[in-house]
Design a protein around this motif. Structure first.
Motif, mmCIF file in Angstrom:
data_model
loop_
_atom_site.group_PDB
_atom_site.id
_atom_site.type_symbol
_atom_site.label_atom_id
_atom_site.label_comp_id
_atom_site.label_asym_id
_atom_site.label_seq_id
_atom_site.Cartn_x
_atom_site.Cartn_y
_atom_site.Cartn_z
ATOM 1 N N LEU A 31 5.775 10.051 9.485
ATOM 2 C CA LEU A 31 4.434 9.943 9.688
ATOM 3 C C LEU A 31 3.551 10.606 8.391
ATOM 4 N N LEU A 32 2.214 10.528 8.561
ATOM 5 C CA LEU A 32 1.518 11.098 7.575
ATOM 6 C C LEU A 32 1.681 12.585 7.208
ATOM 7 N N ALA A 33 1.649 12.914 6.081
ATOM 8 C CA ALA A 33 2.027 14.618 6.056
ATOM 9 C C ALA A 33 0.843 15.443 6.124
ATOM 10 N N ILE A 34 0.777 16.401 6.755
ATOM 11 C CA ILE A 34 -0.251 17.244 7.256
ATOM 12 C C ILE A 34 -0.294 18.450 5.944
ATOM 13 N N ASP A 35 -1.068 18.495 5.102
ATOM 14 C CA ASP A 35 -1.247 19.337 4.172
ATOM 15 C C ASP A 35 -1.065 20.686 4.648
ATOM 16 N N GLY A 36 -0.460 21.585 3.764
ATOM 17 C CA GLY A 36 -0.266 23.038 4.165
ATOM 18 C C GLY A 36 0.776 23.092 5.324
ATOM 19 N N THR B 167 -0.726 5.664 10.633
ATOM 20 C CA THR B 167 -2.036 6.103 10.824
ATOM 21 C C THR B 167 -2.022 7.571 11.739
ATOM 22 N N GLU B 168 -0.899 7.926 12.153
ATOM 23 C CA GLU B 168 -0.702 9.094 12.706
ATOM 24 C C GLU B 168 -0.010 10.287 11.938
ATOM 25 N N TYR B 169 -0.505 11.580 12.234
ATOM 26 C CA TYR B 169 0.200 12.410 11.365
ATOM 27 C C TYR B 169 1.347 13.122 11.845
ATOM 28 N N CYS B 170 2.208 13.773 11.193
ATOM 29 C CA CYS B 170 3.436 14.367 11.603
ATOM 30 C C CYS B 170 3.490 15.137 12.837
ATOM 31 N N ASN B 171 4.555 14.752 13.699
ATOM 32 C CA ASN B 171 4.530 15.346 15.299
ATOM 33 C C ASN B 171 5.635 16.040 15.152
ATOM 34 N N ARG B 172 6.428 16.426 14.313
ATOM 35 C CA ARG B 172 7.698 17.170 14.077
ATOM 36 C C ARG B 172 7.716 18.535 13.518
ATOM 37 N N HIS B 173 6.426 18.777 12.674
ATOM 38 C CA HIS B 173 6.423 20.004 12.207
ATOM 39 C C HIS B 173 5.306 20.787 12.768
ATOM 40 N N GLU C 24 0.823 -1.165 -0.065
ATOM 41 C CA GLU C 24 -0.089 0.025 0.077
ATOM 42 C C GLU C 24 0.746 1.181 0.125
ATOM 43 N N THR C 25 0.404 2.413 -0.334
ATOM 44 C CA THR C 25 1.010 3.569 -0.419
ATOM 45 C C THR C 25 0.300 4.762 0.749
ATOM 46 N N ALA C 26 1.161 5.865 0.953
ATOM 47 C CA ALA C 26 0.872 6.730 2.038
ATOM 48 C C ALA C 26 1.565 8.004 1.522
ATOM 49 N N LYS C 27 0.965 9.149 1.616
ATOM 50 C CA LYS C 27 1.677 10.285 1.572
ATOM 51 C C LYS C 27 2.416 10.778 2.985
ATOM 52 N N ILE C 28 3.754 10.721 2.804
ATOM 53 C CA ILE C 28 4.378 10.716 4.023
ATOM 54 C C ILE C 28 5.348 12.008 4.236
ATOM 55 N N CYS C 29 5.529 12.426 5.613
ATOM 56 C CA CYS C 29 6.629 13.468 5.694
ATOM 57 C C CYS C 29 7.875 12.933 5.900
ATOM 58 N N SER C 30 9.099 13.312 5.279
ATOM 59 C CA SER C 30 10.232 12.312 5.335
ATOM 60 C C SER C 30 11.084 12.664 6.704
ATOM 61 N N LYS C 31 10.669 14.016 7.583
ATOM 62 C CA LYS C 31 11.223 14.092 8.808
ATOM 63 C C LYS C 31 10.664 13.487 9.975
ATOM 64 N N SER C 32 9.379 12.853 9.957
ATOM 65 C CA SER C 32 8.699 12.352 10.970
ATOM 66 C C SER C 32 8.555 10.692 10.621
ATOM 67 N N GLU D 29 2.574 35.965 9.144
ATOM 68 C CA GLU D 29 2.695 35.039 8.100
ATOM 69 C C GLU D 29 3.142 33.831 8.917
ATOM 70 N N ASP D 30 2.767 32.632 8.214
ATOM 71 C CA ASP D 30 2.902 31.322 8.742
ATOM 72 C C ASP D 30 4.468 30.948 8.830
ATOM 73 N N HIS D 31 4.823 30.187 9.633
ATOM 74 C CA HIS D 31 6.124 29.837 9.801
ATOM 75 C C HIS D 31 6.134 28.434 10.231
ATOM 76 N N ILE D 32 7.011 27.444 9.556
ATOM 77 C CA ILE D 32 6.850 26.101 9.979
ATOM 78 C C ILE D 32 8.269 25.631 10.848
ATOM 79 N N PHE D 33 8.099 25.414 11.877
ATOM 80 C CA PHE D 33 9.292 25.070 12.643
ATOM 81 C C PHE D 33 9.306 23.326 12.850
#
Length: 904
Positions: free
Chosen positions: A764-769, A792-798, A754-762, A821-825
């Motif tokens: 986990l599932l990527a959070i859009d935006g 099944t959980e979403y990114c917890n590092r961004h 199966e496939t999933a959209k992933i955040c490479s830093k965590s 403005e939005d800033h991603i830490f």
């Protein structure tokens, strides 16, 4: 010997030559034996009584238990396309069988004319010949004069092992038994089959047994193609294969050849014109020309043949139960048919690329040196290349001196310098020699991963110096470097320990077991990276943390063994301590002894084969001389990985070979380590590897059709001057050529993916935006997972935070939207972060207490002309920082827009 009735009966059936003799056989036999006894009794002074006669006969081998069919046949190795790849030759073994109907009539008649003119009319013994021999024996004591028929000679060679008796009594007994058995044998076999056996048995010089072997050796053709003159040459040889050898003694052979032709003419076996034409044939020039060709292609077997020989000898003992001596004799004298796995087209490509000097950026030579000196006092000293090397290390004062030469002239100069330093005027050189080896060296193995067949192998650059010499593909153990990461770290992590390609580890300074580990590119550390990146960029720290935190050394060790690596050390005592490969360094391929190219290639072939390990084999079947299967060499197989695990590793290793990997890194030195191997038009996956100081350089990879492993380095583990990539380009050249014309069918798929959209830093599932807007080196991408393992959980590092562009603090309640403005830490786990250890990810950390101190400024923008409040961004300097007030009123004019900023 055992009489091979099955073989004999088959030949009789083939020829339809069962005799229809009458009951007079017994009477004729008794009469001839009686006459023979009288002759021999008279020749020995009448001392043999009839009782002794019965004893001699009773001691003779039973006709039903003897085998007069030829033995000592050459074994042949065939390639995968059915071509003869090699004929294994040693003294007394290179016999090639031909049937009677393949033998020219002139050749049969030549032997009959010179050896046994009444062969087709007597019944095994020639009475006229016996009386003639008896007369000679009574007058001279010579019992060998013309008494033996071809049937008797066949029995002597194949039953009595050539008649090597030590005394006259034993010789008489053997001779009498030989003649008795000849009478009995002719009752069982046809003349044609006896002649066939005889012509396949006799020694014809130059290590040629049988007429087919002799025909190939002297004329380079099959026996069926021989001319009359050539037939006479071979028949002339048999009386004394050394004296009448047509290569070494053509004049003596010519004399006897003329005698053969004359006998054939006298007996009406050839015509006068045929005789005259044969005498004028310049046959010996052809023999010398063919001999030059044979010598020019001296029997130095290929590395593949060496591998087949060693494999067959081992299997004959371990699988078929033969002793070492029996296995050796059977291989070289048993007339075996060995069906090898070699693909001649692939082997040719491999050999051509490794022989191409333009593929190598540097070429040197090392030498094996031997010097023996006799001193004035009679003592001797022997020097080797080790002494030579020690001398130059001391002379040059360079402990890292590389014992390498550019040319023969440089070698000679070094030897002269050494001799001058070591020898005195009274010393006498007894012997001196050296042999060169080209450096750096290389080995390559190509396998068909679907069946374990080794289709090509090359054990080293340069001219092969002998048989069963060092084969760097099968014999040399070298450090595998990063090639081991996949087998020991990442494969078990995904297959057993619950990790996925998206599982992340923190790339930062790392040590284990009192050993500090570092990445290959520089002192820079990336921060969070996942297993896919760890494979694509060959990240040492990611691999080590995967091994230590997820897999454990013991599990990694067991997986390596399951991948077929046999050189691992569990625990071994030595004078300096205990050695073991159950240590953290196994994760980067730091081993006690290293691995062979063959085993490392087979390990990767099991990944290409969807997790099913196939023992590498060099042959598929061994058949005996009669065509019976002795060994059916079906490869041993076992499952190393789940199908899904193999699929995922292949997906990741595809990325090592491309330059468009979706991940980003700050350090420009970090790159995919297999780019040089990539070519268009075929699915490819693989992994590079190198040991400390580039002593060993590897690439092992595969297409849907072949797995290929290449090693490159110096035999004596010299350091390269710089990074080396030529082995990768050679891998590319070979794989591109052998896959050319094949359809790219892609690597096998799996229904359990199966496939999933992933955040490479965590991982986990990527959070859009959020994850896709981060400024760090993480990316959002689609990853593959075994079913049920996708997160099944979403990114917890961004973390997305609204920041005031004026104060640079978290936006407060007074900050208007147009000033925010939005800033991603990026956050780093406390277990990973250590004060003073900087990684690329540290640049994107949220400042301490940032969320606890929102902006408290009240913001108003006042137009300079109208003095009315307007919206807009606060002015910034050339670096993008908010401009601070500069006058007492706290007002500063933007010279371009006329807007003043009021700070309250």
């Amino acid at each position: 010997m055992n009489f091979n009735f099955q073989h004999t009966e088959e030949r009789l059936d083939d020829l339809s030559l069962h005799k229809g003799r009458s009951g007079r056989r017994a009477a004729v036999t008794v009469l001839k034996v009686f006459v023979l006894f009288l002759v021999l009794a008279a020749a020995t002074g009448g001392s043999i009584a009839f009782g002794a006669l019965r004893g001699v006969i009773s001691n003779a081998p039973d006709i039903s238990s003897i085998d007069v069919s030829p033995s000592g046949y050459a074994s042949k190795i065939y390639d995968s396309q059915g071509n003869v790849m090699e004929t294994l030759v040693r003294a007394g073994s290179n016999r090639e069988e031909v049937h009677y109907d393949q033998i020219p009539k002139n050749l049969v008649n030549a032997f009959v004319a010179i050896e046994d003119s009444r062969f087709f009319t007597h019944n095994g013994i020639d009475v006229k010949g016996i009386f003639r021999a008896a007369g000679v024996a009574l007058t001279s004591g010579n019992f060998s004069e013309g008494a033996s028929t071809i049937t008797q000679q066949l029995i002597k060679n194949n039953v009595f092992e050539g008649g090597m008796e030590k005394n006259l009594g034993d010789r008489f007994e053997r001779k009498f038994q030989e003649q008795y058995l000849a009478l009995k044998l002719e009752e069982n076999l046809s003349k044609e089959l006896i002649m066939e056996y005889y012509l396949n048995t006799i020694n014809l010089g130059s290590n040629s047994l049988g007429v087919q072997s002799a025909s190939r050796r002297y004329f380079g053709k099959n026996v069926s193609e021989l001319t009359l003159s050539e037939c006479a040459v071979i028949a002339a040889t048999t009386n004394n294969p050394s004296r009448y050898n047509p290569i070494t003694h053509p004049d003596k052979n010519a004399e006897r050849r003329d005698k053969v032709l004359r006998k054939m003419l006298e007996q009406g076996l050839i015509t006068q014109p045929e005789y005259d034409e044969a005498l004028t044939d310049d046959v010996y020039s052809r023999i010398q020309n063919n001999n030059s060709t044979v010598q020019g292609s001296a029997r130095i077997y290929s590395y593949f043949t060496d591998s087949v020989v060693e494999s067959v000898l081992q299997d004959l003992q371990e699988k078929a139960g033969y002793s070492q001596t029996q296995a050796y004799n059977l291989l070289y004298s048993g007339g075996l048919t060995i069906q090898s796995t070699m693909d001649p087209e692939v082997q040719t490509v491999v050999d051509e690329e490794i022989a191409n000097l333009s593929n190598f950026p540097e070429t040197y030579y090392t030498i094996v040196y031997r010097l023996t000196v006799e001193h004035a006092d009679g003592t001797t000293t022997r020097y080797t290349e080790s002494d030579l090397k020690k001398y130059f290390i001391k002379e040059l004062g360079n402990a890292t001196y590389r014992f390498l030469f550019n040319s023969d002239e440089e070698i000679e100069a070094a030897l002269e310098q050494f001799r001058t330093a070591k020898l005195t005027a009274q010393d006498k050189i007894i012997s001196e020699s050296y042999t060169k080896t080209i450096e750096p060296q290389m080995s390559m193995v190509v396998m068909d991963q679907t069946n374990g067949h080794v289709v090509a192998i090359n054990g080293g650059r340069g001219e092969k110096q002998g048989n069963l010499v060092l084969n760097r593909a099968t014999d040399s153990t070298r450090q595998p470097g990063s090639c081991f990461k996949v087998l020991v770290d990442f494969a078990p992590a995904i297959d057993k320990a619950g990790a996925t390609l998206a599982t992340t580890y923190y790339d930062s300074p790392f040590s284990a077991n009192n050993q500090q580990f570092a990445n290959w590119w520089s002192s820079n550390y990336v921060g969070y990276a996942n297993i896919r990146q760890g494979i694509a960029y060959s990240m040492n720290i990611i691999a080590m943390k995967c091994l230590m935190d997820t897999v454990t050394v013991d599990v990694g060790f067991e997986y390596a063994k399951n991948f077929g690596i046999s050189t691992l050390v569990d625990s071994q005592l030595s004078g300096s301590g205990t050695y073991s490969d159950k240590v953290p360094s196994i994760g980067l391929g730091g081993l006690t002894y290293g691995v062979t190219n063959l085993e490392l290639t087979a390990a990767y072939a099991s990944i290409a084969n969807m997790g099913e390990y196939q023992e590498p084999v060099f042959y598929t079947k061994i058949l005996d001389h009669d065509g019976k299967v002795i060994l059916d060499n079906t490869p041993k197989t076992h499952t190393v990985l789940k199908e899904t695990s193999a699929f995922l590793l292949t997906k990741a290793m595809e990325e090592t070979m491309k330059s468009d990997c979706p991940f980003e890194v700050v350090d420009p030195n970090i790159h995919e380590t297999g780019q040089e191997c990539y070519f268009e038009g075929m699915s490819l996956a693989g992994k590079s590897g190198s040991s400390t100081h580039n002593y060993d350089n590897w690439f092992v990879g595969y297409s849907p059709y072949y797995t290929c492993g290449v090693w490159y380095g110096y035999d004596d583990t010299y350091m390269f001057d710089g990074g080396q990539s030529c082995h990768k380009y050679i891998w590319k050249n070979v794989m591109q050529r052998i896959n050319s014309g094949k359809t790219d069918i892609g690597f096998p798929g799996s229904n359990e993916i199966e496939t999933a959209k992933i955040c490479s830093k965590s991982g986990l599932l990527a959070i859009d935006g959020v994850c896709d807007k981060a400024e760090d080196t993480g990316v959002v991408y689609t990853e593959y997972f075994a079913k049920g393992t996708a997160p099944t959980e979403y990114c917890n590092r961004h973390t997305k935070v609204s920041v005031c562009t004026v104060s640079g603090m978290m936006a407060g309640e007074n900050c208007p939207p147009d000033l925010c403005e939005d800033h991603i830490f990026l956050s780093i786990d406390k277990a990973d972060y250590k004060e003073g250890e900087f990684t690329d990810d540290c640049k994107y950390l949220m400042p301490d207490g940032f969320l606890d101190r929102p902006c408290t400024l009240a913001h108003r923008l006042i137009d300079n002309n109208t003095h009315e409040e307007v919206t807009g961004e606060a002015p910034t300097d050339e670096y993008g920082n908010p401009v601070n007030p500069s006058d007492e009123t706290g007002r500063e004019q933007d010279p371009t827009s006329g807007v003043l900023t009021q700070y309250d």
